[in-house]
Design an enzyme around this catalytic site. Structure first.
Site, short mmCIF file in Angstrom:
data_model
loop_
_atom_site.label_atom_id
_atom_site.label_comp_id
_atom_site.label_asym_id
_atom_site.label_seq_id
_atom_site.Cartn_x
_atom_site.Cartn_y
_atom_site.Cartn_z
CB THR A 120 -14.82 -8.51 6.24
OG1 THR A 120 -14.52 -7.48 5.29
CG2 THR A 120 -14.23 -8.08 7.58
CG ASP A 121 -12.31 -7.78 1.31
OD1 ASP A 121 -13.21 -7.27 2.03
OD2 ASP A 121 -12.08 -7.37 0.15
CD GLU A 122 -14.62 -3.48 4.65
OE1 GLU A 122 -14.45 -2.61 5.51
OE2 GLU A 122 -15.64 -3.60 3.96
CE1 TYR A 144 -17.64 -5.19 9.85
CE2 TYR A 144 -16.28 -4.36 8.06
CZ TYR A 144 -17.10 -5.34 8.59
OH TYR A 144 -17.35 -6.48 7.87
CE LYS A 150 -16.70 -9.79 10.55
NZ LYS A 150 -17.77 -10.75 10.95
P1 TYD Z 1 -19.88 0.25 1.72
O1 TYD Z 1 -20.99 -0.27 0.88
O2 TYD Z 1 -20.21 1.01 2.95
O3 TYD Z 1 -18.95 -1.01 2.04
P2 TYD Z 1 -17.46 -1.05 2.67
O4 TYD Z 1 -17.20 0.22 3.36
O5 TYD Z 1 -17.57 -2.18 3.61
O6 TYD Z 1 -16.55 -1.30 1.52
O7 TYD Z 1 -18.95 1.18 0.83
C1 TYD Z 1 -18.44 0.71 -0.40
C2 TYD Z 1 -17.69 1.84 -1.04
O8 TYD Z 1 -18.63 2.86 -1.39
C3 TYD Z 1 -16.67 2.51 -0.13
O9 TYD Z 1 -15.52 2.88 -0.90
C4 TYD Z 1 -17.37 3.75 0.36
C5 TYD Z 1 -18.29 4.11 -0.79
N1 TYD Z 1 -19.55 4.77 -0.38
C6 TYD Z 1 -19.93 5.97 -0.99
O10 TYD Z 1 -19.25 6.49 -1.89
N2 TYD Z 1 -21.09 6.57 -0.57
C7 TYD Z 1 -21.87 6.02 0.40
O11 TYD Z 1 -22.91 6.65 0.75
C8 TYD Z 1 -21.48 4.79 0.99
C9 TYD Z 1 -22.32 4.14 2.06
C10 TYD Z 1 -20.31 4.18 0.56
#
Ligand code: TYD
Length: 347
Positions: free
Chosen positions: A128-130, A153, A157
């Site tokens: 992941t890019d994270e 997380y 990774k």
């Molecule tokens: P997510 O889909 O959980 O992916 P990641 O954390 O791996 O990037 O989240 C994407 C973005 O959306 C992140 O900035 C957090 C935001 N988010 C919300 O605003 N509300 C939510 O309920 C969730 C799950 C994520």
């Protein structure tokens, strides 16, 4: 006899199942062995379209157990390792131990099984890019950038990537790592932002937009990602890391993506419910340089506006796929994370 026997871990998950379906469809010489533990996000329905194929085998296997992996690893030519705990909110709100055990321990176990029983195989670690952490605009880290993961997380990774590359250096195994940006598309478990917001909107529930919605993710259509993995299996170099991203121009904030979803469904903004503090350490922006994989001939082919429309349509048309997922274990997580039991009860 198949031209290549591909062992896929986590092939019942969102990205893994897309890869399994695509590989069987595009490569008539490929045989797939799908190992999945079927934890909450692993869903046999995701691979229902291929389960009758004579080139497809499924086994419920825990990737942390070398002995259980042995009979499968022994007969494969290629391993594509998707199996992982992937939801940032679970890694911050629950016991992060499962992230370390599955993502680090699982990656180690499968590499160790390969070292012992099939050292000639090729191993692709789906990353992941994270792992690059919060990236200030306009930067876009390349594969040599420092890893600065923010969440348990992404830290797990990053550790998995290092373990994978150490097996290349130490044991001479054929190992490569891909690092993708946020994926979206059909069959994504509705805990991630895009499917959560689409399905909540379809159910008449609020859309919990975190921290002002100013954050940026480089949304990549899952099929574009799987095409990148197919290419890397054929053309990627051992010991190398490849970023895979959409490089969206202009970049989209979470609030903009939310608005696109609402526009597709004809909903008003009033369903958005701003939420603060639900994601400790919330990364503001992810971005990557994708020059390296583009030089191999890959580029994302799917437009985000069209992709969002198609994705909204898919969830609208596949309620029988996601509605059962939003009960049981998910319901318990949702209540704990969002404290919104009452809202779900209304449905
Ligand atoms: P997510 O889909 O959980 O992916 P990641 O954390 O791996 O990037 O989240 C994407 C973005 O959306 C992140 O900035 C957090 C935001 N988010 C919300 O605003 N509300 C939510 O309920 C969730 C799950 C994520």
């Amino acid at each position: 006899m198949a031209d290549r026997r591909v062992l896929v871990t986590g092939g019942c998950g969102f990205i893994g199942s897309c890869f399994v379906r695509m590989l069987l469809d595009r490569d008539p010489g490929a045989e797939v062995m799908n190992l999945d533990l079927l934890t909450y996000a692993g869903n046999p329905a995701n691979v229902a379209s291929v389960e009758r194929s004579s080139r497809y085998t499924f086994a419920r296997v825990d990737v942390r157990e070398i002995a259980s992996l042995k009979p499968w690893v022994e007969q494969c030519d290629v391993i594509v390792h998707f199996a992982a705990e992937s939801h940032v909110d679970r890694s911050t709100s629950e016991n992060a131990g499962s992230f370390v055990e599955t993502n680090v321990g699982g990656t180690f176990a499968i590499l160790e099984a390969m070292r012992r029983y099939q050292p000639e195989a090729r191993f692709l670690q789906v990353g992941t890019d994270e792992v690059y952490g919060d990236v200030e605009a306009p930067q876009a880290p390349d594969e040599m950038a420092l890893l600065r993961p923010s969440s348990p997380y992404s830290a797990s990774k990053a550790a998995a990537d290092h373990i994978a590359l150490s097996f290349e250096r130490t044991h001479g195994l054929d190992v490569l790592v891909s690092r993708c940006t946020n994926n979206y598309g059909p069959y994504q478990y509705p805990e991630k932002m895009i499917p959560l917001f689409i399905t909540n909107a379809l159910e008449g529930l609020p859309l919990p937009l975190y921290d002002g919605g100013t954050q940026i993710r480089d949304w990549l259509r899952v099929e574009d990602h799987c095409e990148a993995i197919l290419l890397l299996l054929d053309s990627g170099a051992s010991g190398e890391v490849y970023n895979v991203g959409a490089n969206q121009e202009p970049e989209k904030t979470n609030a903009e993506v939310t608005q696109m979803i609402l526009d597709c469904l004809g909903h008003s903004e009033s369903v958005v419910e701003p939420r603060l503090g639900l994601r400790p350490g919330h990364d503001q922006r992810y971005a990557v340089s994708t020059e390296k994989i583009r030089a191999l001939g890959w580029k994302p082919r799917r437009d985000f506006s069209e992709g969002i429309e198609e994705t909204v349509r898919w969830y609208s048309d596949h309620r029988t796929w996601w509605m059962p997922l939003k009960s049981g274990e998910y319901r318990a997580f949702y209540d704990a994370q969002y404290g919104r039991a009452a809202e779900i009860d209304k449905v």
